[in-house]
Write an enzyme that holds these catalytic residues in place. Sequence first.
Site, PDB file in Angstrom:
ATOM      1  N   ASP A  83       0.862  -1.190   0.000  1.00 29.42           N
ATOM      2  CA  ASP A  83       0.000   0.000   0.000  1.00 29.42           C
ATOM      3  C   ASP A  83       0.897   1.238   0.000  1.00 29.42           C
ATOM      4  OD1 ASP A  83      -1.851   2.030   0.529  1.00 29.42           O
ATOM      5  OD2 ASP A  83      -2.972   0.842   1.989  1.00 29.42           O
ATOM      6  N   ASP A  94      -3.074   7.344  -3.292  1.00 32.23           N
ATOM      7  CA  ASP A  94      -3.061   6.258  -2.307  1.00 32.23           C
ATOM      8  C   ASP A  94      -3.575   5.023  -3.036  1.00 32.23           C
ATOM      9  OD1 ASP A  94      -3.328   4.662  -0.057  1.00 32.23           O
ATOM     10  OD2 ASP A  94      -4.769   5.957   0.968  1.00 32.23           O
ATOM     11  N   HIS A 154     -11.541   6.773   2.105  1.00 30.63           N
ATOM     12  CA  HIS A 154     -11.529   8.095   2.746  1.00 30.63           C
ATOM     13  C   HIS A 154     -11.424   9.224   1.749  1.00 30.63           C
ATOM     14  CE1 HIS A 154      -7.104   7.641   2.218  1.00 30.63           C
ATOM     15  NE2 HIS A 154      -7.390   6.379   2.452  1.00 30.63           N
ATOM     16  N   HIS A 162      -6.583  11.526   5.302  1.00 29.65           N
ATOM     17  CA  HIS A 162      -7.905  11.123   5.783  1.00 29.65           C
ATOM     18  C   HIS A 162      -8.654  12.395   6.162  1.00 29.65           C
ATOM     19  CE1 HIS A 162      -7.367   6.669   6.117  1.00 29.65           C
ATOM     20  NE2 HIS A 162      -6.137   7.071   5.904  1.00 29.65           N
ATOM     21  N   GLU A 187     -11.038   1.522  -0.764  1.00 29.80           N
ATOM     22  CA  GLU A 187     -10.183   0.378  -0.414  1.00 29.80           C
ATOM     23  C   GLU A 187     -10.910  -0.739   0.324  1.00 29.80           C
ATOM     24  OE1 GLU A 187      -6.990   1.349   2.377  1.00 29.80           O
ATOM     25  OE2 GLU A 187      -7.757   3.376   2.534  1.00 29.80           O
ATOM     26  N   GLU A 281      -6.793  -1.026  -3.632  1.00 30.84           N
ATOM     27  CA  GLU A 281      -7.139   0.383  -3.413  1.00 30.84           C
ATOM     28  C   GLU A 281      -6.761   1.236  -4.621  1.00 30.84           C
ATOM     29  OE1 GLU A 281      -4.968   2.283  -0.204  1.00 30.84           O
ATOM     30  OE2 GLU A 281      -6.472   3.871  -0.029  1.00 30.84           O
TER      31      GLU A 281
END
Length: 299
Positions: A83, A94, A154, A162, A187, A281
Site C-alpha cells: 500500500d 493512495d 476516505h 484522511h 479500499e 485500493e
Amino acid sequence: MSEEELILKAGRIAATTLKEASSLVKPGAKVLDICEYVENRIRELGGKPAFPCNISINYVAAHYSPYINDTFTVPEGAVVKLDIGAQIDGYLSDTAVTVVLDDKYQKLAEAARDALYAAIQNFRANTNIGEIGKIIEKVIKMYGYKPIRNLGGHLIKRYELHAGISIPNVYERVPWKIKEGEVYAIEPFVTDGGGEVIEGKDVTIFALRNPNVKTTNELERKVLNEIEARFKTLPFTERWLKDLGEPDTIRNVLRSLAKKKALTQYAVLVEVKKGIVAQFEHTVLVTKDGPIVTTSQNI
Ligand code: MN
Ligand code: MN
C-alpha cells in the site's frame, strides 16, 4: 500545473511504482528492500512518498512499514498487501494491491479487486457514500468472505490523507454524498476471519499532532522540528529520520514524543481472528463525466 494535473501526476507516479514493486514481492525478499525501492522510485519519478510504504502480510491488515535495519522477509505462501502513495506539493495519491503467493487465496484477492471495481463504477457525484459500502459488502459476500467493517476508504484533501469522510466497506446509513471535484481513496478489505481489525503491539507509523509540546530534551526538540519541516502533518516512519541518530535512540525519542501527545501513533492493524486479509485500493477524482482513477496502472 493545475490542481487537477498535480493530482493526476501524483496518481501516475504511485501507479507506476506499485506495478514495478509488486513484481519484487517473492518468498525470501526483504520487506525493507521492497519499501526502499518504492520510496526511492517515487522520488525518482518526481514525487515524494505521501506516507511510508506499507507492507502488511497475512493476518496483518495494514500499517506495517519496515523498521530501520528490518530483517523480516516475505514468507512462503504469503498474502502480501503493498500500500503506497505519492504526493506533489501536498496533492496525494493512495493505492494498494495484494500479491498472493499461495493459489488457495487467489479468490480472496479477487473478491477485494472485484469489490473495488464495482465501487469505482458507481462512484458518481450525488451518490450517497453508504451506497458504495453496500456495493462493496455485496460483492465480497458473494464470494463467501467478510468485508472488514472497521477499515475503509476516505476523502483526500491537500496534505490531508484522511480528510473526515470515510467510505465504509459495509452498508451504513450516512448523510454524505459524493461531490464533483472531490478525491477519494476506495479500499475494500476482505478476510476469511472475523471481519474486524484490532491494534497490534507494533507501531511503525506516526504523524505530527502537536509541534508545540514542551520538552526539555534537546534531541526530542530537534526530532520534533525536523518532523514538522519534513513531513508537516503527513504520516512518517523512523527510517525517514535515521540521519538524526542511532536506530534505538530514534525509536525511543518517537515513543517519548507520542507519550507527550506530540505525535499520533498508528499501530499495526491485525485481523481479530487472525484471518488472512486481502486489499485493493485506488484513488479516484470525481468529475461531471464520472470517476477518473488517478492511480490506474493501465496508462
Ligand atoms: Mn492506502
Ligand atoms: Mn487509503
